[in-house]
Design a protein around this motif. Structure first.
Motif, mmCIF file in Angstrom:
data_model
loop_
_atom_site.group_PDB
_atom_site.id
_atom_site.type_symbol
_atom_site.label_atom_id
_atom_site.label_comp_id
_atom_site.label_asym_id
_atom_site.label_seq_id
_atom_site.Cartn_x
_atom_site.Cartn_y
_atom_site.Cartn_z
ATOM 1 N N GLU A 124 22.264 18.468 55.511
ATOM 2 C CA GLU A 124 22.574 17.780 54.255
ATOM 3 C C GLU A 124 23.712 16.784 54.461
ATOM 4 O O GLU A 124 23.692 15.680 53.911
ATOM 5 C CB GLU A 124 22.953 18.800 53.182
ATOM 6 C CG GLU A 124 21.818 19.700 52.746
ATOM 7 C CD GLU A 124 22.263 20.721 51.711
ATOM 8 O OE1 GLU A 124 22.989 20.341 50.782
ATOM 9 O OE2 GLU A 124 21.890 21.896 51.843
ATOM 10 N N ALA A 125 24.697 17.192 55.233
ATOM 11 C CA ALA A 125 25.837 16.309 55.502
ATOM 12 C C ALA A 125 25.392 15.058 56.245
ATOM 13 O O ALA A 125 25.836 13.939 55.939
ATOM 14 C CB ALA A 125 26.896 17.060 56.306
ATOM 15 N N PRO A 152 28.316 15.925 61.577
ATOM 16 C CA PRO A 152 27.737 16.545 60.384
ATOM 17 C C PRO A 152 28.229 17.974 60.172
ATOM 18 O O PRO A 152 28.473 18.398 59.043
ATOM 19 C CB PRO A 152 26.230 16.508 60.677
ATOM 20 C CG PRO A 152 26.052 15.324 61.568
ATOM 21 C CD PRO A 152 27.275 15.325 62.444
ATOM 22 N N GLU A 153 28.397 18.730 61.269
ATOM 23 C CA GLU A 153 28.897 20.097 61.152
ATOM 24 C C GLU A 153 30.325 20.123 60.609
ATOM 25 O O GLU A 153 30.663 20.959 59.763
ATOM 26 C CB GLU A 153 28.871 20.804 62.515
ATOM 27 C CG GLU A 153 27.482 21.030 63.065
ATOM 28 C CD GLU A 153 27.007 19.901 63.958
ATOM 29 O OE1 GLU A 153 26.124 20.135 64.788
ATOM 30 O OE2 GLU A 153 27.514 18.764 63.811
ATOM 31 N N TRP A 168 19.332 14.342 60.324
ATOM 32 C CA TRP A 168 19.699 15.476 61.173
ATOM 33 C C TRP A 168 18.831 15.530 62.432
ATOM 34 O O TRP A 168 19.316 15.844 63.527
ATOM 35 C CB TRP A 168 19.589 16.775 60.400
ATOM 36 C CG TRP A 168 19.920 18.001 61.210
ATOM 37 C CD1 TRP A 168 19.115 19.059 61.463
ATOM 38 C CD2 TRP A 168 21.164 18.282 61.870
ATOM 39 N NE1 TRP A 168 19.764 19.981 62.245
ATOM 40 C CE2 TRP A 168 21.033 19.532 62.510
ATOM 41 C CE3 TRP A 168 22.380 17.596 61.981
ATOM 42 C CZ2 TRP A 168 22.056 20.118 63.252
ATOM 43 C CZ3 TRP A 168 23.412 18.168 62.719
ATOM 44 C CH2 TRP A 168 23.241 19.413 63.343
ATOM 45 N N MET A 210 26.052 11.329 54.849
ATOM 46 C CA MET A 210 26.989 10.464 55.569
ATOM 47 C C MET A 210 26.370 9.152 56.019
ATOM 48 O O MET A 210 27.085 8.173 56.270
ATOM 49 C CB MET A 210 27.530 11.202 56.798
ATOM 50 C CG MET A 210 28.452 12.366 56.478
ATOM 51 S SD MET A 210 28.668 13.447 57.918
ATOM 52 C CE MET A 210 29.454 12.337 59.077
ATOM 53 N N LYS A 260 25.253 23.619 56.528
ATOM 54 C CA LYS A 260 24.845 22.495 55.681
ATOM 55 C C LYS A 260 24.862 21.163 56.449
ATOM 56 O O LYS A 260 24.873 20.092 55.851
ATOM 57 C CB LYS A 260 25.776 22.385 54.477
ATOM 58 C CG LYS A 260 25.755 23.598 53.547
ATOM 59 C CD LYS A 260 24.544 23.582 52.654
ATOM 60 C CE LYS A 260 24.635 24.648 51.571
ATOM 61 N NZ LYS A 260 23.475 24.627 50.670
ATOM 62 N N ALA A 261 24.846 21.251 57.780
ATOM 63 C CA ALA A 261 24.959 20.041 58.610
ATOM 64 C C ALA A 261 23.854 19.032 58.324
ATOM 65 O O ALA A 261 24.095 17.821 58.301
ATOM 66 C CB ALA A 261 24.964 20.422 60.086
ATOM 67 N N CYS A 300 31.767 17.776 58.759
ATOM 68 C CA CYS A 300 31.718 17.361 57.359
ATOM 69 C C CYS A 300 31.263 18.513 56.466
ATOM 70 O O CYS A 300 31.850 18.766 55.407
ATOM 71 C CB CYS A 300 30.770 16.171 57.216
ATOM 72 S SG CYS A 300 30.528 15.609 55.522
ATOM 73 N N ALA A 301 30.227 19.236 56.917
ATOM 74 C CA ALA A 301 29.707 20.357 56.135
ATOM 75 C C ALA A 301 30.745 21.463 55.998
ATOM 76 O O ALA A 301 30.869 22.089 54.939
ATOM 77 C CB ALA A 301 28.442 20.907 56.795
ATOM 78 N N LEU A 312 33.230 20.123 53.265
ATOM 79 C CA LEU A 312 32.701 19.974 51.903
ATOM 80 C C LEU A 312 32.056 21.238 51.350
ATOM 81 O O LEU A 312 32.201 21.555 50.175
ATOM 82 C CB LEU A 312 31.681 18.830 51.867
ATOM 83 C CG LEU A 312 32.217 17.420 52.159
ATOM 84 C CD1 LEU A 312 31.097 16.405 52.024
ATOM 85 C CD2 LEU A 312 33.367 17.061 51.223
ATOM 86 N N TRP A 313 31.307 21.944 52.216
ATOM 87 C CA TRP A 313 30.582 23.122 51.741
ATOM 88 C C TRP A 313 31.112 24.430 52.345
ATOM 89 O O TRP A 313 30.555 25.489 52.095
ATOM 90 C CB TRP A 313 29.098 22.986 52.066
ATOM 91 C CG TRP A 313 28.402 21.943 51.257
ATOM 92 C CD1 TRP A 313 28.036 22.024 49.947
ATOM 93 C CD2 TRP A 313 27.963 20.643 51.692
ATOM 94 N NE1 TRP A 313 27.407 20.877 49.548
ATOM 95 C CE2 TRP A 313 27.333 20.003 50.592
ATOM 96 C CE3 TRP A 313 28.020 19.953 52.907
ATOM 97 C CZ2 TRP A 313 26.790 18.730 50.676
ATOM 98 C CZ3 TRP A 313 27.484 18.693 52.984
ATOM 99 C CH2 TRP A 313 26.876 18.081 51.890
#
Length: 320
Positions: A243-244, A227-228, A58, A248, A240-241, A230-231, A234-235
């Motif tokens: 973590e994503a 990432p945003e 991140w 990824m 949760k960006a 994806c988060a 998924l979440w």
């Protein structure tokens, strides 16, 4: 130039502020603080190395998006001679999010295509934050076909959050334009070298990223979605960006493990925005090496190698 420090760089920023304050006092002639300034500079260097030695995905994503990071035109200015920009897709309009044209790098005549973001509000609006519309990718295709016609290698600079998803872009055939770009690049009878200089986001990046050699700057990213995004899927939360990003594998470290990146280009300590000229020299050297690598490869062999390279990506297992 203000470095616009990121959140995780706050300790560096605080130390740099102390150094600047001591320099102001010292230059005023009140005290001789040279020794203390040197000590703090050495401490700042050690701290910067420690922080950048253990960056997470991140944090690297944040560097890839840094507002002061050099963009396509910054590299063109420093490494391309006699650049002649070409405009328009001959169908609808000119898209400022894609820069394209012809020029020379170290004696090699090339065609150049790249995403371009903006520095201020006016530029960002004109460039649409580097998110190309269909006319941008059709302009790219036009320049690539021109390059093929005159046997010019193509160099692309990738730096986009993704293709623009607006209603107008969809109405004008965004997905078709991206698919056509991929098709054109897959079959283009001239070498293609792609350099990810910031964000390599989704189909917007892939549309000018099908290549014979993929180079990535150390603190750049490449992924199928942000990432945003994806988060959010998924979440159900963009919070949760971080973590994503880790899951990824968006960084050069992870992508290199899977053979998706051919070579990683080193950046100055602290990122490309700390030294445009040094970064540009490194990018130029790698591009020139790649151009020489493909000088004596005939078109048929070039296409065979490109196909084999694309087919080598990913693995799957058949289960009974």
């Amino acid at each position: 130039m203000s470095l616009d420090y990121l959140e995780f760089e706050k300790p560096i920023a605080e130390l740099q502020e102390k150094i600047a304050e001591l320099q102001r006092v010292s230059s005023a002639g009140e005290l001789n603080l040279g020794a203390e300034i040197s000590r703090l500079r050495a401490k700042n260097l050690r701290l910067t190395k420690e922080i950048f030695a253990k960056l997470g995905a991140w944090q690297i994503t944040q560097i890839a998006r840094h507002p002061l990071r050099p963009y396509t035109l910054d590299y063109i200015e420093r490494i391309v001679v006699d650049f002649q920009e070409l405009h328009g897709d001959r169908m609808y309009s000119d898209d400022g999010a894609i820069v394209a044209g012809l020029g020379w790098i170290d004696g090699h005549r090339i065609a150049i295509v790249g995403h371009q973001k903006g520095r201020d509000t006016k530029q960002r609006t004109r460039r649409n934050f580097g998110m190309a519309r269909p006319e941008g990718y059709r302009k790219a295709q036009r320049i690539m076909r021109l390059a093929e016609r005159f046997s010019l290698p193509v160099v692309t600079f990738i730096d986009t959050p993704g293709a623009y998803p607006g209603v107008g872009a969809e109405e004008r055939g965004q997905s078709q334009a991206i698919a056509q770009s991929i098709e054109v690049m897959a079959t283009l009878k001239t070498p293609i070298i792609s350099v990810v200089i910031g964000e390599g986001g989704s189909g917007g990046a892939l549309a000018i990223g099908v290549c014979d050699k993929l180079l990535m700057l150390k603190y750049s990213t490449y992924a199928v979605i942000s990432p945003e995004g994806c988060a959010s899927i998924l979440w159900k939360s963009a919070d949760k960006a971080a973590e994503a990003a880790e899951a990824m594998g968006v960084t050069t470290r992870e992508l290199s493990k899977f053979g998706l990146v051919d070579e990683v280009i080193a950046e100055p300590l602290g990122g490309a925005h700390r030294d445009y000229d040094e970064t540009a020299r490194s990018v130029k050297d790698k591009i020139v090496d790649a151009l020489r690598e493909f000088e004596n490869v005939d078109n048929e062999q070039l296409l065979e190698n490109r196909y084999a390279r694309l087919m080598s990506f990913g693995k799957f297992e058949l289960k009974a």
